[in-house]
Design an enzyme around this catalytic site. Structure first.
Site, mmCIF file in Angstrom:
data_model
loop_
_atom_site.group_PDB
_atom_site.id
_atom_site.type_symbol
_atom_site.label_atom_id
_atom_site.label_comp_id
_atom_site.label_asym_id
_atom_site.label_seq_id
_atom_site.Cartn_x
_atom_site.Cartn_y
_atom_site.Cartn_z
ATOM 1 N N GLY A 134 5.172 7.787 -4.954
ATOM 2 C CA GLY A 134 5.132 8.885 -3.982
ATOM 3 C C GLY A 134 5.761 8.504 -2.642
ATOM 4 O O GLY A 134 6.211 9.385 -1.904
ATOM 5 N N ALA A 194 1.389 7.192 -4.388
ATOM 6 C CA ALA A 194 0.200 8.047 -4.375
ATOM 7 C C ALA A 194 -0.999 7.122 -4.546
ATOM 8 O O ALA A 194 -0.874 6.029 -5.115
ATOM 9 C CB ALA A 194 0.273 9.039 -5.518
ATOM 10 N N GLU A 237 9.349 8.981 -3.181
ATOM 11 C CA GLU A 237 9.518 10.435 -3.341
ATOM 12 C C GLU A 237 9.460 11.143 -1.983
ATOM 13 O O GLU A 237 10.209 12.084 -1.732
ATOM 14 C CB GLU A 237 8.470 10.982 -4.315
ATOM 15 C CG GLU A 237 8.764 10.522 -5.748
ATOM 16 C CD GLU A 237 7.651 10.859 -6.731
ATOM 17 O OE1 GLU A 237 6.497 10.442 -6.484
ATOM 18 O OE2 GLU A 237 7.926 11.539 -7.730
ATOM 19 N N GLU A 243 5.976 4.439 -11.828
ATOM 20 C CA GLU A 243 4.954 5.223 -12.533
ATOM 21 C C GLU A 243 4.861 4.921 -14.029
ATOM 22 O O GLU A 243 3.776 4.956 -14.606
ATOM 23 C CB GLU A 243 5.189 6.732 -12.331
ATOM 24 C CG GLU A 243 4.812 7.241 -10.938
ATOM 25 C CD GLU A 243 5.920 7.113 -9.911
ATOM 26 O OE1 GLU A 243 6.912 6.397 -10.173
ATOM 27 O OE2 GLU A 243 5.795 7.727 -8.831
#
Ligand code: COA
Length: 260
Positions: free
Chosen positions: A112, A66, A115, A135
């Site tokens: 992300g 992200a 993910e 993260e």
């Protein structure tokens, strides 16, 4: 429809969606997530598209996570909203599409990025790929489904270690963990994805959509996967694809599925 952060190439029944922010290692900012939402829906709704491949542009990254610059100053409420929106717009959407989605991981798939790859129905990787959920090194946890899907794919102990260490694994380890199904050279990655797509496309798209729903059901809370399988199995008997598939077998010819 024109996009700023992604490229779409639809040919011969395969839509290749390429995340295209190479100077930011294809990090998922809000705009990219919104564009991906539209692109996946568009491809899924197109009867000509039998398989979707998602990959990253450039030779370095699939998606490096992200976009950290967008959420660095978020509050508790905005953090929760970011996660919930992401699940809805992209990660749950991809997992629940009726059209098969293959992630072709061509480099870093972090946070992300991993993910997103884990939301796809399965993954293949190039031998230079590096995967991880970093993260906790930023003081946060994976928030786009990573705590759930990584444990489903590689087992709880490995997921715990990957998340706690925030480390990266290479393609060979990802293969031995079952996180990716195949490893190729970077040059051959898309061809390998298309070769697998070709095998998928010979089969009934309607039955494949049904199989995706049944397999996913086993990973959803409060839903009995076996019961869903029974329901989906019966439903298949009412489809034109089922009539064509069984008739073609009995007539000793290749089926020509109408996709209905
Ligand atoms: N969010 C926003 N920008 C990112 C990003 C991310 N997740 N990952 C990379 N970028 C940007 C960098 O800020 C840099 O931009 P700049 O040139 O404007 O400074 C550019 O992409 C290139 O990255 P850089 O760090 O210089 O490349 P590198 O080869 O030295 O390192 C990584 C590659 C992947 C190890 C490193 O970029 C990294 O650790 N990224 C963050 C990974 C992460 O924590 N993801 C989870 C987010 S929740």
């Amino acid at each position: 429809m024109s996009f700023e952060n992604i490229l779409i190439d639809s040919n011969d029944g395969i839509a290749v969606i390429t995340i295209n922010r190479p100077d930011k290692l294809n990090a998922l900012n809000k705009a990219t997530i919104e564009e991906l939402n539209k692109a996946f829906k568009l491809a899924d709704g197109d009867k000509e598209v039998k398989v979707i491949i998602v990959t990253g542009s450039g030779e370095k990254a699939f998606v490096a996570g992200a976009d950290i610059s967008e959420f660095a100053n978020f509050s508790v409420e905005k953090g929760q909203e970011l996660s919930a929106k992401g699940h809805e717009l992209l990660f749950d959407l991809v997992e629940n599409l009726s059209t098969p989605v293959i992630a072709a991981i061509n480099g870093f798939a972090l946070g992300g990025g991993l993910e997103l790859a884990m939301s796809a129905h399965f993954r293949i990787a190039s031998d230079n790929a590096k995967m991880g959920l970093p993260e906790t090194s930023l003081g946060v946890i994976p928030g786009y489904g990573g705590t759930q899907r990584l444990a489903q794919l590689v087992g709880k102990g490995r997921a715990m270690e990957m998340v706690m260490t925030a480390g990266m694994i290479g393609a060979a380890d990802a293969h031995s963990y079952g996180l990716v199904n195949h490893v190729t050279s970077q040059a051959e990655l898309l061809d390998k994805a298309k070769e697998i797509a070709g095998k998928i496309m010979r089969n009934s798209s309607v039955a494949i959509g049904s199989a995706i729903r049944a397999i996913n059901a086993g990973f959803k809370d409060g839903i009995n996967g076996y019961e869903e399988e029974i329901k989906e199995f019966g439903w298949n008997f009412g489809t034109a694809d089922f009539k064509e598939g069984t008739t073609a077998f009995l007539e000793k010819r290749r089926p020509n599925f109408p996709g209905e």
